[in-house]
Design an enzyme around this catalytic site. Structure first.
Site, short mmCIF file in Angstrom:
data_model
loop_
_atom_site.label_atom_id
_atom_site.label_comp_id
_atom_site.label_asym_id
_atom_site.label_seq_id
_atom_site.Cartn_x
_atom_site.Cartn_y
_atom_site.Cartn_z
N GLY A 117 2.58 9.30 -9.31
CA GLY A 117 2.66 9.00 -7.89
C GLY A 117 4.09 8.66 -7.57
O GLY A 117 4.58 7.59 -7.95
N LEU A 118 4.79 9.56 -6.89
CA LEU A 118 6.21 9.38 -6.62
C LEU A 118 6.50 9.29 -5.13
O LEU A 118 7.47 9.85 -4.63
CB LEU A 118 7.01 10.53 -7.25
CG LEU A 118 7.00 10.58 -8.77
CD1 LEU A 118 7.67 11.86 -9.26
CD2 LEU A 118 7.69 9.36 -9.37
N ARG A 153 7.32 6.75 -1.81
CA ARG A 153 8.51 5.90 -1.65
C ARG A 153 8.51 4.75 -2.66
O ARG A 153 9.52 4.47 -3.29
CB ARG A 153 8.56 5.35 -0.22
CG ARG A 153 9.79 4.52 0.06
CD ARG A 153 9.83 4.07 1.50
NE ARG A 153 9.90 5.20 2.41
CZ ARG A 153 9.89 5.07 3.74
NH1 ARG A 153 9.79 3.89 4.29
NH2 ARG A 153 9.96 6.15 4.50
N MET A 154 7.37 4.07 -2.81
CA MET A 154 7.31 2.94 -3.73
C MET A 154 7.43 3.39 -5.18
O MET A 154 8.22 2.85 -5.96
CB MET A 154 6.00 2.17 -3.53
CG MET A 154 5.87 0.93 -4.39
SD MET A 154 6.69 -0.51 -3.72
CE MET A 154 5.41 -1.12 -2.63
N ARG A 197 1.72 15.55 -7.15
CA ARG A 197 1.12 16.83 -6.78
C ARG A 197 2.06 17.67 -5.93
O ARG A 197 1.98 18.89 -5.92
CB ARG A 197 -0.18 16.60 -6.00
CG ARG A 197 -1.30 15.94 -6.78
CD ARG A 197 -2.53 15.79 -5.90
NE ARG A 197 -3.60 15.08 -6.57
CZ ARG A 197 -4.46 15.66 -7.41
NH1 ARG A 197 -4.36 16.95 -7.67
NH2 ARG A 197 -5.41 14.94 -8.00
N SER A 233 4.50 -6.31 -4.44
CA SER A 233 5.04 -6.59 -3.11
C SER A 233 6.55 -6.40 -3.15
O SER A 233 7.20 -6.70 -4.15
CB SER A 233 4.70 -8.01 -2.67
OG SER A 233 5.21 -8.28 -1.38
N GLY A 244 7.96 -3.63 -0.90
CA GLY A 244 8.18 -2.54 0.04
C GLY A 244 9.40 -1.71 -0.29
O GLY A 244 9.79 -1.54 -1.44
N GLU A 303 0.01 -12.75 4.71
CA GLU A 303 1.02 -11.97 5.44
C GLU A 303 0.54 -11.64 6.85
O GLU A 303 1.31 -11.71 7.81
CB GLU A 303 1.31 -10.70 4.65
CG GLU A 303 2.34 -9.77 5.24
CD GLU A 303 2.48 -8.51 4.40
OE1 GLU A 303 2.08 -7.43 4.88
OE2 GLU A 303 2.96 -8.62 3.25
N TYR A 304 -0.74 -11.28 6.99
CA TYR A 304 -1.29 -10.98 8.31
C TYR A 304 -1.11 -12.18 9.23
O TYR A 304 -0.69 -12.05 10.40
CB TYR A 304 -2.79 -10.68 8.20
CG TYR A 304 -3.16 -9.27 7.79
CD1 TYR A 304 -2.45 -8.59 6.82
CD2 TYR A 304 -4.27 -8.65 8.35
CE1 TYR A 304 -2.81 -7.31 6.43
CE2 TYR A 304 -4.64 -7.37 7.97
CZ TYR A 304 -3.91 -6.71 7.01
OH TYR A 304 -4.28 -5.45 6.63
#
Length: 308
Positions: free
Chosen positions: A7-8, A10-11, A31, A121, A123, A180-181
Site C-alpha cells: 500500500g503506497l 500518501r501515508m 495495485r 498518527s 498524517g 481528535e473529533y
C-alpha cells in the site's frame, strides 16, 4: 531491516521514504502502476507484482500493510498468505477496527503467522516530523520490530509505545481519533463565535497565531488552523461545509455505549459531522413547523430562484 510496504498511498509511501532514509530496505507494492511509478521516482523499490515484492524479503518476512480498513485488509492478507511462511510477521498500520484486528490475529496465529497492529498518527507531516505509533502485539514480535518503530517515530524513545496484545494498538488509536473529533469541534465552534462577533472585526489568523505561543490551548491542530486560514482566508467561502469521518469516531461512540462510559463531547462532535452533510436539514424544518403550531412563531420560506 528489510520490510515490505503493501500500500503506497500518501501515508505508506512517506513511511517507506522515512525508513529508507534511515538505512532500512523497503520493497513496496501497489495495485496502481501510477502509484508504483511515483514511488520509484522517490527512490522506493516498488512493483505491482505481489509475489515479486514478497520475494525480495528475508525470513522472517515483515509485511507492513497500509491499505484501507475493512475488506481491503482481509483481501491483502488472503493474497499474501500463500506467499509467506511460518514465523512471518504481518503489520496492519491502517485504521482497522480493533475487533477485526483481534480476529485476524487469531486466524494468522492458527496459520503460524504473527500480527502486529500499529495505530498510526501523523498524517502528511509524518515523513518530516515522525509518526505517533500505538502498537499491539506479542512482546517478542514487537521487540523484533523495534528498529522500525524507532525510525518511524519522532525519536527512538518518543512517540511510540507497546499498548498490549493484538488489537490494543488499534483500540488506543480509535480513542485517539475520538478525542481528535472533540478537539476539532471545540476549535471550530470558538472560531465561529469570534467570526460572528462583528463588533470587534476580529482577525482570526492573528488570533490563531497568538494562541499558538504560550496559550493553554496551543496544539498541532491550532498550528494547522493558522496555516489553513493563511492559505484559504478567514471567510473560507470556497470550502463546502461538509465534514467526512473515517469511521473511528463512530466506533468510539459504539464502544462507549457497549461499556456504559459517558462520552458527551466525542458523541456530539460525531453528530455535528453528520449534520454537516444534511443538505435537506429536514429535522430543522420540522422544528420550525412545530414552533409555529404550538406558539404561532413565524416560519421563513425557502428562497425560490424560479421566475414568477
Amino acid at each position: 531491516m528489510k520490510i515490505g510496504m503493501f500500500g503506497l498511498g500518501r501515508m505508506g509511501a512517506n513511511m517507506a521514504l522515512r525508513l529508507i532514509r534511515s538505512g532500512h530496505e523497503v520493497s513496496g507494492w501497489s495495485r496502481s502502476e501510477d502509484t508504483v511509478a511515483e514511488a520509484r521516482e522517490q527512490g522506493v523499490s516498488a512493483t505491482t507484482e505481489l509475489d515479486r515484492a514478497v520475494a525480495e524479503l528475508d525470513p522472517p518476512r515483515i509485511l507492513w500493510m497500509m491499505v484501507p480498513a475493512g475488506d481491503p485488509v482481509d483481501a491483502t492478507i488472503e493474497s499474501l498468505i500463500p506467499l509467506t511462511d511460518d514465523g512471518d510477521i504481518f503489520v496492519d498500520g491502517g485504521n482497522s477496527r480493533y475487533k477485526d484486528t483481534m480476529r485476524r490475529a487469531e486466524e494468522l496465529h492458527e496459520q503460524g503467522r504473527h500480527l502486529v497492529d500499529v495505530g498510526t498518527s501523523g498524517g502528511v507531516w509524518g515523513l518530516q516530523e515522525g509518526y505517533s505509533l500505538m502498537i499491539g502485539g506479542e512482546d517478542e514480535t514487537v521487540e523484533h520490530l523495534r528498529p522500525l518503530f524507532e525510525t518511524l517515530a519522532p525519536a527512538d524513545d518518543l512517540g511510540w509505545g507497546h499498548m498490549g496484545p493484538p488489537g490494543a494498538g488499534h483500540f488506543v488509536k480509535m480513542v485517539h481519533n475520538g478525542i481528535e473529533y472533540g478537539m476539532m469541534q471545540a476549535y471550530a465552534e470558538g472560531f465561529a463565535l469570534m467570526r460572528r462577533k462583528d463588533d470587534f472585526d476580529f482577525d482570526l489568523r492573528q488570533i490563531a497565531e497568538t494562541w499558538r505561543h504560550g496559550s493553554v490551548v496551543r496544539s498541532w491542530l491550532l498550528d494547522l488552523i493558522a496555516e489553513g486560514l493563511e492559505l484559504e482566508g478567514d471567510d473560507l467561502e470556497q470550502i463546502a461545509p461538509w465534514v467526512d469521518d473515517s469511521g473511528e469516531g463512530r466506533w468510539t461512540v459504539e464502544e462507549a455505549i457497549e461499556t456504559a462510559v459517558h462520552l458527551p463531547v466525542i458523541s456530539l462532535a460525531l453528530m455535528q459531522r453528520f449534520a454537516s452533510r444534511d443538505g435537506e436539514r429536514y429535522a430543522d424544518r420540522l422544528l420550525a413547523v412545530m414552533r409555529n403550531q404550538f406558539g404561532g412563531h413565524s416560519m421563513r420560506e425557502t428562497e425560490d430562484d424560479t421566475d414568477d
